[in-house]
Structure formats: C-alpha cells, structure tokens
Design a protein around this motif. Structure first.
Motif, PDB file in Angstrom:
ATOM      1  N   ALA A   1      -8.728  -3.834  -7.977  1.00 25.03           N
ATOM      2  CA  ALA A   1      -7.431  -4.443  -8.316  1.00 25.03           C
ATOM      3  C   ALA A   1      -6.555  -4.371  -7.073  1.00 25.03           C
ATOM      4  O   ALA A   1      -6.547  -3.359  -6.370  1.00 25.03           O
ATOM      5  N   SER A   2      -5.839  -5.461  -6.791  1.00 25.91           N
ATOM      6  CA  SER A   2      -4.928  -5.427  -5.630  1.00 25.91           C
ATOM      7  C   SER A   2      -3.514  -5.722  -6.099  1.00 25.91           C
ATOM      8  O   SER A   2      -3.306  -6.426  -7.088  1.00 25.91           O
ATOM      9  N   ILE A   3      -2.548  -5.143  -5.384  1.00 28.94           N
ATOM     10  CA  ILE A   3      -1.142  -5.475  -5.618  1.00 28.94           C
ATOM     11  C   ILE A   3      -0.540  -5.747  -4.251  1.00 28.94           C
ATOM     12  O   ILE A   3      -0.706  -4.949  -3.322  1.00 28.94           O
ATOM     13  N   ILE A   4       0.107  -6.902  -4.118  1.00 28.07           N
ATOM     14  CA  ILE A   4       0.519  -7.389  -2.789  1.00 28.07           C
ATOM     15  C   ILE A   4       1.997  -7.743  -2.807  1.00 28.07           C
ATOM     16  O   ILE A   4       2.451  -8.497  -3.663  1.00 28.07           O
TER      17      ILE A   4
ATOM     18  N   GLN B   1      -2.990  -1.265  -2.539  1.00 25.26           N
ATOM     19  CA  GLN B   1      -1.634  -1.817  -2.445  1.00 25.26           C
ATOM     20  C   GLN B   1      -1.351  -2.222  -1.002  1.00 25.26           C
ATOM     21  O   GLN B   1      -1.546  -1.436  -0.074  1.00 25.26           O
ATOM     22  N   LEU B   2      -0.891  -3.473  -0.839  1.00 21.95           N
ATOM     23  CA  LEU B   2      -0.596  -4.011   0.491  1.00 21.95           C
ATOM     24  C   LEU B   2       0.874  -4.405   0.553  1.00 21.95           C
ATOM     25  O   LEU B   2       1.379  -5.048  -0.372  1.00 21.95           O
ATOM     26  N   GLY B   3       1.545  -4.031   1.623  1.00 20.97           N
ATOM     27  CA  GLY B   3       2.952  -4.403   1.779  1.00 20.97           C
ATOM     28  C   GLY B   3       3.722  -3.317   2.501  1.00 20.97           C
ATOM     29  O   GLY B   3       3.409  -2.140   2.389  1.00 20.97           O
ATOM     30  N   GLN B   4       4.717  -3.740   3.215  1.00 22.68           N
ATOM     31  CA  GLN B   4       5.541  -2.822   4.008  1.00 22.68           C
ATOM     32  C   GLN B   4       6.553  -2.111   3.114  1.00 22.68           C
ATOM     33  O   GLN B   4       7.159  -2.745   2.239  1.00 22.68           O
ATOM     34  N   ALA B   5       6.739  -0.814   3.317  1.00 22.41           N
ATOM     35  CA  ALA B   5       7.780  -0.071   2.582  1.00 22.41           C
ATOM     36  C   ALA B   5       9.139  -0.457   3.149  1.00 22.41           C
ATOM     37  O   ALA B   5       9.367  -0.338   4.352  1.00 22.41           O
TER      38      ALA B   5
ATOM     39  N   GLY C   1      -0.244  -0.396   3.644  1.00 17.10           N
ATOM     40  CA  GLY C   1       0.895  -0.867   4.418  1.00 17.10           C
ATOM     41  C   GLY C   1       0.833  -2.374   4.619  1.00 17.10           C
ATOM     42  O   GLY C   1       0.167  -3.092   3.876  1.00 17.10           O
ATOM     43  N   GLN C   2       1.547  -2.840   5.646  1.00 15.39           N
ATOM     44  CA  GLN C   2       1.568  -4.288   5.904  1.00 15.39           C
ATOM     45  C   GLN C   2       0.406  -4.692   6.801  1.00 15.39           C
ATOM     46  O   GLN C   2       0.246  -4.165   7.896  1.00 15.39           O
TER      47      GLN C   2
ATOM     48  N   LYS D   1      -5.624 -10.961   6.814  1.00 11.95           N
ATOM     49  CA  LYS D   1      -6.301  -9.757   6.290  1.00 11.95           C
ATOM     50  C   LYS D   1      -5.917  -9.507   4.832  1.00 11.95           C
ATOM     51  O   LYS D   1      -6.736  -9.076   4.027  1.00 11.95           O
ATOM     52  N   THR D   2      -4.656  -9.790   4.510  1.00 11.50           N
ATOM     53  CA  THR D   2      -4.194  -9.650   3.127  1.00 11.50           C
ATOM     54  C   THR D   2      -4.982 -10.587   2.215  1.00 11.50           C
ATOM     55  O   THR D   2      -5.428 -10.198   1.132  1.00 11.50           O
ATOM     56  N   LEU D   3      -5.174 -11.828   2.682  1.00 12.30           N
ATOM     57  CA  LEU D   3      -5.942 -12.803   1.889  1.00 12.30           C
ATOM     58  C   LEU D   3      -7.407 -12.377   1.734  1.00 12.30           C
ATOM     59  O   LEU D   3      -8.026 -12.651   0.709  1.00 12.30           O
ATOM     60  N   GLN D   4      -7.936 -11.694   2.739  1.00 12.61           N
ATOM     61  CA  GLN D   4      -9.316 -11.181   2.636  1.00 12.61           C
ATOM     62  C   GLN D   4      -9.419 -10.191   1.476  1.00 12.61           C
ATOM     63  O   GLN D   4     -10.355 -10.242   0.683  1.00 12.61           O
TER      64      GLN D   4
END
Length: 318
Positions: free
Chosen positions: A145-148, A177-181, A204-205, A210-213
C-alpha cells in the motif's frame, strides 16, 4: 500574432505541489495549441491577453494588479482544495478573486456545491489528465500500500500509518509513505512511526518519476486527505489502474464517483484498516476495486483536458 497567456502559480519552480504540476501541464497544452505561454509565481507585470491564476487566496494580488492594469483582459481562476474547502470561509480575498475572474475552473464536479451560487455560471469543470504509465508487477511476498503527498495537516498524513497497527497479525500489508514533511513536528512523527511500526516506511520526498515507480507497483494507494480540490495523485492512480482507498470527502468523490466501493470516514483508522484487510484478503472485492478504477479512466485522458482548455480560452478571447 500568437495569443499571449501567463499562468501564475504560488508553488515555486521544482516544487512537487499539485498546483505547480497543474500549471506546467496547462503550459504544455497551451504551447501545443499554438499559444504563447509562460509560468510565473506572481504576475510579471508584462502585457498578456489572458491571465490564468491558480489559488484564489495566494494569487489575489496578481489578479488584482492584472485587472487594474488590463480591465478588459480575461482572468481564469483555477481553484485549489484549500481555496474551496478552507479559505473560502475565512478570507474575503478568495471571494474577491472569484468576482474579478471571468471564468472559474474546478478540477472535479463536486467542488461546485461548495461555491456560492452567484458564481456557478462562471464555473467550468476540467479534469486533470495523466499520460498513460505502465502498471508494474506488484510484490509477490507482501501486499504493498502506498500513500503519496506532502506531510501537512490537510492530508491527515498519519491516519494510514496508525491504521497499520490495527491489522491482523498474519497480514502481509506493507505501507510506504512518500512526501516531504512540511513541519519539524511532522518529520519527527514520521521518523518515530518508521522506527515503531515494522510494516511502515517513510521515504521522504522522491522525484516524480521515482514516486510513480512506487505507485505503479502498489497493490493499492491510500488518500487520507481532509480536503482536496481534486488530487493529481488520484488521477495518476486511475491512469495506471491502481485501486484507491479514499477518505470520504467531496474532492475524492468527484474523481472516483459516488458508487466507488472503497471510501472510509475521514480520520477513521479502524475503518481504514478494515478496508485494507478486505482488499488484501478478499479477491472478489479487490477485483471490484480494479474494475471501479478502470471505469474512471475516461475522465483523465490528455485529449479531453486539452479540448476543455481550448474551449475555455476560445469562449473568453474573441
């Protein structure tokens, strides 16, 4: 003479904010349609035939200056989630931006119901498009599962991580989990949860590619937001064919449709963990989600967005 258009977005160059991504995509479409287009953070002061502004509150000064200098030149306001679901209630500037705009664009149809009736005649719905991205083979040994999205309060960023604690012990779900704090506190919380929860990793970001991967090899994507204008990452999941588990808010319903089978009440970690478990263990339910996502592909086609933009501009510039 080519029509000159300036797109104003408060999101700076290089930012992976939805507003910047939308601005750059519109810029590409405008160039393709043989218009002259530039993207700025605020109105440059240069003469142009049409101003497109993202964010009613943060682009207010640009809209006001442009209209004062060029009262007869049209302005298109693209409204964001924070505009519609937060700032509209708290700031006169959003209303004034809407009054000055000749057309108001929202990214999904549910947004219209949150806007004052007097503006409805100005509103156009233009769905965000995504070019086809190939779906990758998901992991065999676990259920990914991913959360972006950037870690900020509007995204309820840790609901998913907390829900992971409630899964049955034999579950094979792993959450990335992907994304900048966006604050030191969020960073501290993400690092702490990463250490405490075996099934959870905060990366992180990463770059957009890479996020799409990560997204393209996920079994499901979670969107846990409290408010959204129409999240680009949901459109990306639809384009790839990744089932979405979504907080029950207008911004998600507008993109996924009312009959979509995987909504949970905002902030409800128990309900989210139950849907995750069902997606992992119930093949019929998982197939139902895949079909429901496939049905939405028609709304995120680039040719539809380009056609909608062209129609909008032709209606404003005679």
């Amino acid at each position: 003479m080519k029509l000159r258009i300036e797109i104003v977005t408060p999101a700076p160059p290089g930012a992976l904010h939805g507003n910047r991504i939308t601005a750059l995509r519109w810029h590409q479409f405008l160039m393709h349609l043989n218009y002259q287009s530039t993207v700025t953070e605020q109105w440059s002061g240069k003469s142009c035939d049409l101003l497109i502004a993202l964010h009613g509150l943060r682009s207010y000064d640009s809209i006001k200056s442009f209209k004062r200098t060029h009262p007869d030149h049209p302005v298109v306001l693209i409204m964001t989630g924070t505009d519609i679901y937060r700032d509209l209630k708290n700031s006169k500037k959003v209303i004034q931006s809407m009054e000055m705009a000749d057309a108001i664009v929202v990214l999904q149809p549910e947004a219209i119901h949150s806007l004052p009736k007097k503006f409805h005649t100005k509103v156009r719905v233009i769905y965000q498009s995504v070019k086809g991205i190939t779906k990758k083979e998901p992991p065999k040994r676990h259920f990914l599962a991913s959360i972006i999205g950037h870690l900020r309060s509007e995204k309820d960023p840790f609901c998913a991580a907390q829900s992971i604690k409630l899964l049955p012990p034999d579950s094979k779900i792993q959450l990335i989990q992907l994304g900048q704090a966006m604050s030191p506190d969020f960073k501290k919380e993400a690092i702490s949860l990463d250490k405490k929860i075996d099934r959870y990793r905060w990366l992180g970001q990463l770059s957009h590619s890479k996020t799409l991967q990560w997204l393209s090899r996920s079994h499901v994507m979670i969107i846990s937001s409290v408010m959204e204008g129409g999240a680009h990452v949901v459109s990306e999941a639809i384009a790839i064919g990744i089932p979405v588990i979504a907080s029950d808010i207008p911004g998600n319903r507008g993109l996924l449709g009312h009959s979509y089978p995987a909504y949970y009440p905002v902030g409800d970690q128990v309900a989210l963990s139950k849907i995750l478990t069902k997606a992992e263990t119930n093949t019929a339910f998982y197939q139902k989600l895949c079909k429901a996502i496939a049905v939405r592909k028609k709304i995120i086609k680039p040719e539809l967005e380009q056609k909608s933009i062209q129609k909008l501009i032709k209606s404003l510039v005679k």
